[in-house]
Design a protein around this motif. Structure first.
Motif, PDB file in Angstrom:
ATOM      1  N   VAL A 105       0.868  -1.173   0.000  1.00 48.49           N
ATOM      2  CA  VAL A 105       0.000   0.000   0.000  1.00 48.49           C
ATOM      3  C   VAL A 105       0.906   1.225   0.000  1.00 48.49           C
ATOM      4  O   VAL A 105       1.850   1.319   0.786  1.00 48.49           O
ATOM      5  N   ASP A 106       0.641   2.133  -0.905  1.00 50.18           N
ATOM      6  CA  ASP A 106       1.497   3.306  -1.046  1.00 50.18           C
ATOM      7  C   ASP A 106       1.228   4.285   0.096  1.00 50.18           C
ATOM      8  O   ASP A 106       0.066   4.550   0.423  1.00 50.18           O
ATOM      9  N   PRO A 107       2.294   4.824   0.720  1.00 53.71           N
ATOM     10  CA  PRO A 107       2.067   5.785   1.812  1.00 53.71           C
ATOM     11  C   PRO A 107       1.274   7.012   1.351  1.00 53.71           C
ATOM     12  O   PRO A 107       0.628   7.668   2.182  1.00 53.71           O
ATOM     13  N   LYS A 108       1.287   7.293   0.091  1.00 52.50           N
ATOM     14  CA  LYS A 108       0.550   8.460  -0.415  1.00 52.50           C
ATOM     15  C   LYS A 108      -0.841   8.088  -0.935  1.00 52.50           C
ATOM     16  O   LYS A 108      -1.532   8.935  -1.505  1.00 52.50           O
ATOM     17  N   ALA A 109      -1.226   6.836  -0.771  1.00 48.56           N
ATOM     18  CA  ALA A 109      -2.535   6.419  -1.284  1.00 48.56           C
ATOM     19  C   ALA A 109      -3.646   7.165  -0.551  1.00 48.56           C
ATOM     20  O   ALA A 109      -3.542   7.439   0.647  1.00 48.56           O
ATOM     21  N   VAL A 110      -4.696   7.482  -1.281  1.00 49.90           N
ATOM     22  CA  VAL A 110      -5.822   8.219  -0.697  1.00 49.90           C
ATOM     23  C   VAL A 110      -6.945   7.214  -0.477  1.00 49.90           C
ATOM     24  O   VAL A 110      -7.874   7.108  -1.262  1.00 49.90           O
ATOM     25  N   THR A 111      -6.807   6.432   0.595  1.00 49.98           N
ATOM     26  CA  THR A 111      -7.769   5.351   0.818  1.00 49.98           C
ATOM     27  C   THR A 111      -9.067   5.872   1.436  1.00 49.98           C
ATOM     28  O   THR A 111     -10.086   5.215   1.395  1.00 49.98           O
ATOM     29  N   ASP A 112      -8.994   7.074   2.022  1.00 49.50           N
ATOM     30  CA  ASP A 112     -10.180   7.677   2.635  1.00 49.50           C
ATOM     31  C   ASP A 112     -10.626   8.849   1.764  1.00 49.50           C
ATOM     32  O   ASP A 112      -9.892   9.829   1.618  1.00 49.50           O
ATOM     33  N   PRO A 113     -11.835   8.771   1.187  1.00 49.15           N
ATOM     34  CA  PRO A 113     -12.282   9.826   0.276  1.00 49.15           C
ATOM     35  C   PRO A 113     -12.270  11.213   0.926  1.00 49.15           C
ATOM     36  O   PRO A 113     -12.131  12.220   0.231  1.00 49.15           O
ATOM     37  N   THR A 126       5.086  23.896  -5.568  1.00 47.47           N
ATOM     38  CA  THR A 126       4.724  22.478  -5.722  1.00 47.47           C
ATOM     39  C   THR A 126       3.268  22.285  -5.321  1.00 47.47           C
ATOM     40  O   THR A 126       2.849  22.732  -4.249  1.00 47.47           O
ATOM     41  N   VAL A 127       2.526  21.628  -6.190  1.00 48.25           N
ATOM     42  CA  VAL A 127       1.120  21.360  -5.898  1.00 48.25           C
ATOM     43  C   VAL A 127       0.926  19.852  -5.830  1.00 48.25           C
ATOM     44  O   VAL A 127       1.288  19.125  -6.757  1.00 48.25           O
ATOM     45  N   GLU A 128       0.390  19.395  -4.704  1.00 45.95           N
ATOM     46  CA  GLU A 128       0.179  17.964  -4.511  1.00 45.95           C
ATOM     47  C   GLU A 128      -1.324  17.694  -4.507  1.00 45.95           C
ATOM     48  O   GLU A 128      -2.056  18.279  -3.722  1.00 45.95           O
ATOM     49  N   ILE A 129      -1.741  16.793  -5.391  1.00 49.02           N
ATOM     50  CA  ILE A 129      -3.167  16.502  -5.529  1.00 49.02           C
ATOM     51  C   ILE A 129      -3.416  15.088  -5.027  1.00 49.02           C
ATOM     52  O   ILE A 129      -2.723  14.154  -5.449  1.00 49.02           O
ATOM     53  N   SER A 130      -4.348  14.941  -4.121  1.00 45.89           N
ATOM     54  CA  SER A 130      -4.722  13.615  -3.628  1.00 45.89           C
ATOM     55  C   SER A 130      -6.096  13.302  -4.175  1.00 45.89           C
ATOM     56  O   SER A 130      -7.084  13.943  -3.804  1.00 45.89           O
ATOM     57  N   MET A 131      -6.159  12.326  -5.062  1.00 44.16           N
ATOM     58  CA  MET A 131      -7.387  12.116  -5.833  1.00 44.16           C
ATOM     59  C   MET A 131      -7.824  10.662  -5.820  1.00 44.16           C
ATOM     60  O   MET A 131      -7.246   9.828  -6.509  1.00 44.16           O
ATOM     61  N   PRO A 132      -8.851  10.329  -5.030  1.00 44.70           N
ATOM     62  CA  PRO A 132      -9.438   9.005  -5.160  1.00 44.70           C
ATOM     63  C   PRO A 132     -10.407   8.974  -6.345  1.00 44.70           C
ATOM     64  O   PRO A 132     -10.950  10.016  -6.731  1.00 44.70           O
ATOM     65  N   LEU A 133     -10.603   7.789  -6.883  1.00 43.51           N
ATOM     66  CA  LEU A 133     -11.582   7.678  -7.954  1.00 43.51           C
ATOM     67  C   LEU A 133     -12.410   6.418  -7.761  1.00 43.51           C
ATOM     68  O   LEU A 133     -11.914   5.401  -7.283  1.00 43.51           O
ATOM     69  N   ILE A 134     -13.676   6.560  -8.085  1.00 47.63           N
ATOM     70  CA  ILE A 134     -14.617   5.449  -7.982  1.00 47.63           C
ATOM     71  C   ILE A 134     -15.768   5.804  -8.902  1.00 47.63           C
ATOM     72  O   ILE A 134     -15.991   6.991  -9.170  1.00 47.63           O
TER      73      ILE A 134
END
Ligand code: K7E
Ligand code: CUA
Length: 660
Positions: free
Chosen positions: A541-549, A560-568
């Motif tokens: 599991v990636d430490p940067k994974a966005v498992t919580d929407p 620097t722009v960091e985007i955390s994007m879950p998709l479903i």
């Protein structure tokens, strides 16, 4: 004309009678008549047709030649199941378009940094335990650039590419030792070590072959370059190779051609390579004691070049790691029998297969030999190592085996498959005497490699043989002057009735050199990634994974722009991504899907970014937002009824200074 006779109890027009033993429905007869099908055609169709929902019991893993890919094909249906991206960018799998797989592809670049975006894949090698396929990994070599790739068969993805630091072309790989201790990458065209510059007039002194032993860690699923080593070989052009098993475990057999050490130069009146390299009646089968070589390497009797340990040729000779035995003219394939007692060599320019006895070779190695090649390598005389020869015909190349004591050799010039019997312990398995040609079946045309069910392992199956024909000429509809190759599936299940041709499969992508056929039940691939946020690069599991929407969002830190994007199904969160021209973008994408086949794509037009996010998968893409404007990003897989609505906008606000 109706050709149907045997096998069908009813004539055309007879009432279909369903039920066991009731014969074929009249419609079958009618269709056969209309299409001019013979009884053999109907049997072939029945043996290969796969009803919807039924699964093929075997998988072909095929090299993709200079497409740089690997193809997975079902047997006996010969349906193409998947193309695995390896050495070339491939958009469907998002391979080479940002994201994790792009980093794998880049690992294979030249040490200078020069980008390589294609490869000439030659020999797929499935991982083995005790000499049998274990269904875990697939290795494949790139002949053009001397690279090796590791594919994980849990997700059928390329995980690693290693560039050989000292060789620039290879051929005799990849193949594995019986427990995948090492993945072997054998050389082809000799160059100075590290392809350093040296004039061809110094060929004998400066040019060398290099056998590479890549250490494999099955837990990590990676080749470990620091624990790998190489062995220098004379500048004969080494060709195919195979690892021993059983009584030959610990040995590697490797063919060569151009033991003449011809250096070409047709333009200066020298004999061209094709003549110069074919002068002698025999070339040399190389026999390498790899277990001893590993000990010698680990004891430090090596020279390190470009970070890789090399056993130099004089050390290999002094430590008795390397022996030669003559083999008939310009051989191509060397294949060890399933019981490990024999190595079968086929010579392109010799009508025989020559069978070497491992027992005799071992005795010769122990006794040594006064006869030496120009590099001091002992030569075991042919009559002391040979067990038998079988005359098969013109252009024998490669040999595979079944569990009934038969060998199958591809006959390039004859365009045929030769079935012959093995001797020794195999003699009692079949009715014919050992070392006898029993059948030659014509194939279309110019067969190169050949494969049977697990036919290069300690535990082959039987039933099918695949002929890998290099030309298809008139077998398929004309698609212009560049023609597909032709895989022909042969039925080898009933030796008494001979082999029969079942199916032609056009291969419309570069020349596949070799395939291995594995029982499908050895595989246990993921249906979806085991956890949400799984990074296929690290298998964690990636430490940067966005498992919580709820953690979806955009964070700015300076430029620097960091985007955390879950998709479903069927949305990305967030849908508006606002950045400024020149910003560095780090975009984390996590699929929250747990439904099999609910794959989403991530396409960002204008930025050459395209990912495939399979259920549970996480990937990170990094790039600079150097083009201002409005860029929709969208899903490329038709994932739901509202798939077209699975979209967002990437706003790149122009930088007034940069655009002045
Ligand atoms: Cu074309 Cu194995 Cu490279 Cu023989 S190889 S045919
Ligand atoms: Cu997700 Cu279409």
């Amino acid at each position: 004309m109706l050709l149907l006779a045997a096998g069908c109890s009813q004539g055309p027009g007879a009432t279909p009678s369903p039920g066991a033993g009731g014969g074929l429905p009249a419609e079958v007869m009618q269709v056969a008549q209309e299409r001019g099908l013979t009884p053999d055609d109907l049997v072939a169709a029945a043996k290969t047709f796969m009803p919807t929902g039924k699964l093929d019991p075997y998988f072909i893993f095929s090299s993709g030649g200079h497409s740089g890919q690997v193809h997975v094909i079902g047997v006996p249906s010969m349906r193409l199941l998947k193309t695995i991206a390896v050495f070339a960018p491939e958009p469907w799998q998002g391979y080479g378009y940002g994201g994790g797989p792009s980093r794998v592809l880049k690992e294979g670049n030249m040490p200078s940094g020069k980008e390589l975006t294609w490869g000439d894949t030659h020999h797929p090698g499935l991982s083995e335990t005790k000499g049998s396929y274990d269904g875990k990994f697939l290795f494949i070599n790139d002949k053009a650039n001397a690279r090796l790739a590791v594919i994980d068969l849990r997700d059928f993805e390329t995980k690693q590419i290693v560039k050989n630091p000292n060789a620039i072309s290879d051929h005799g790989g990849s193949f594995v030792t019986p427990n995948t201790e090492y993945v072997i990458e054998g050389p082809q065209y000799a160059t100075p070590v590290g392809w350093e510059y040296a004039d061809i007039k110094d060929y004998k002194d400066k040019y060398r072959g290099l056998m590479t032993f890549w250490k494999f860690d099955p837990m990590k699923g990676r080749v470990i370059p620091e624990e790998s080593f190489q062995m220098e070989l004379p500048p004969y052009w080494q060709d195919l190779a195979d690892a021993g098993k059983g009584p030959s475990d610990g040995l590697i057999f490797c063919n060569s051609f151009n033991s003449e050490m011809a250096t070409g130069g047709i333009e200066s009146g020298n004999p061209p390579f094709e003549a110069g390299a074919s002068k002698n009646d025999t070339d040399f089968l190389h026999i390498i004691d790899w277990k001893k070589a590993a000990q010698v390497a680990n004891s430090g009797k090596t020279e390190t070049v470009n970070g890789m340990r090399i056993i130099k040729l004089p050390t290999a000779v002094a430590e008795s790691l390397l022996f030669l035995t003559p083999e008939p003219k310009s051989p191509h394939g060397v294949d060890v029998t399933p019981n490990g007692e024999f190595a079968v060599v086929a010579g392109k320019l010799d009508p025989h297969v020559t069978i070497f006895s491992v027992d005799k070779i071992r005795k010769g190695m122990a006794a040594g030999s006064q006869q030496k090649d120009p590099f001091g390598i002992p030569i075991l005389p042919l009559d002391s190592t040979m067990e038998a020869q079988v005359e098969l015909g013109l252009g024998p190349l490669h040999t595979v085996f079944d569990d009934k004591g038969y060998a199958y050799t591809s006959m390039f010039l004859d365009s045929a498959v030769a079935r012959w019997t093995l001797g020794g312990d195999y003699d009692k398995l079949n009715p014919e005497p050992g070392w006898t040609l029993v059948q030659k079946l014509p194939v279309h045309y110019n067969i190169g490699h050949i494969a049977s069910i697990e036919g290069d392992t300690a535990t082959p199956g039987n039933g099918f043989v695949v002929a890998l024909n290099k030309w298809s000429t008139d077998r398929f509809a004309n698609v212009g002057p560049l023609l597909p190759q032709n895989f022909q599936l042969l039925d080898s299940s009933k030796p008494g009735e001979g082999m029969k041709l079942l199916f032609d499969m056009p291969i419309g992508f570069a020349e596949p050199h070799y395939v291995q056929v594995m029982r499908a039940d050895r595989l246990k691939p993921f249906e979806v990634y085991p956890q949400v946020g799984y990074n296929p690069e690290t298998n964690q599991v990636d430490p940067k994974a966005v498992t919580d929407p709820k953690k979806a969002g955009i964070k700015r830190n300076g430029k620097t722009v960091e985007i955390s994007m879950p998709l479903i199904r069927s949305h990305f969160t967030p849908e508006h991504v606002r950045v400024k021209q020149g910003d560095k973008i780090i975009w984390h994408l996590t699929s929250l899907e747990r439904t099999r086949d609910a794959t989403h794509g991530f396409a960002l037009g204008g930025y050459n970014i395209n990912l495939s996010l399979e259920p549970g998968e996480h990937q990170t893409v990094e790039f600079v937002a150097d083009q201002p404007g409005i860029f929709p990003f969208y899903c490329t897989e038709f994932c739901s009824a509202l798939h077209l609505e699975m979209v967002g906008y990437f706003f790149v606000e122009p930088d007034p200074v940069a655009n002045k």
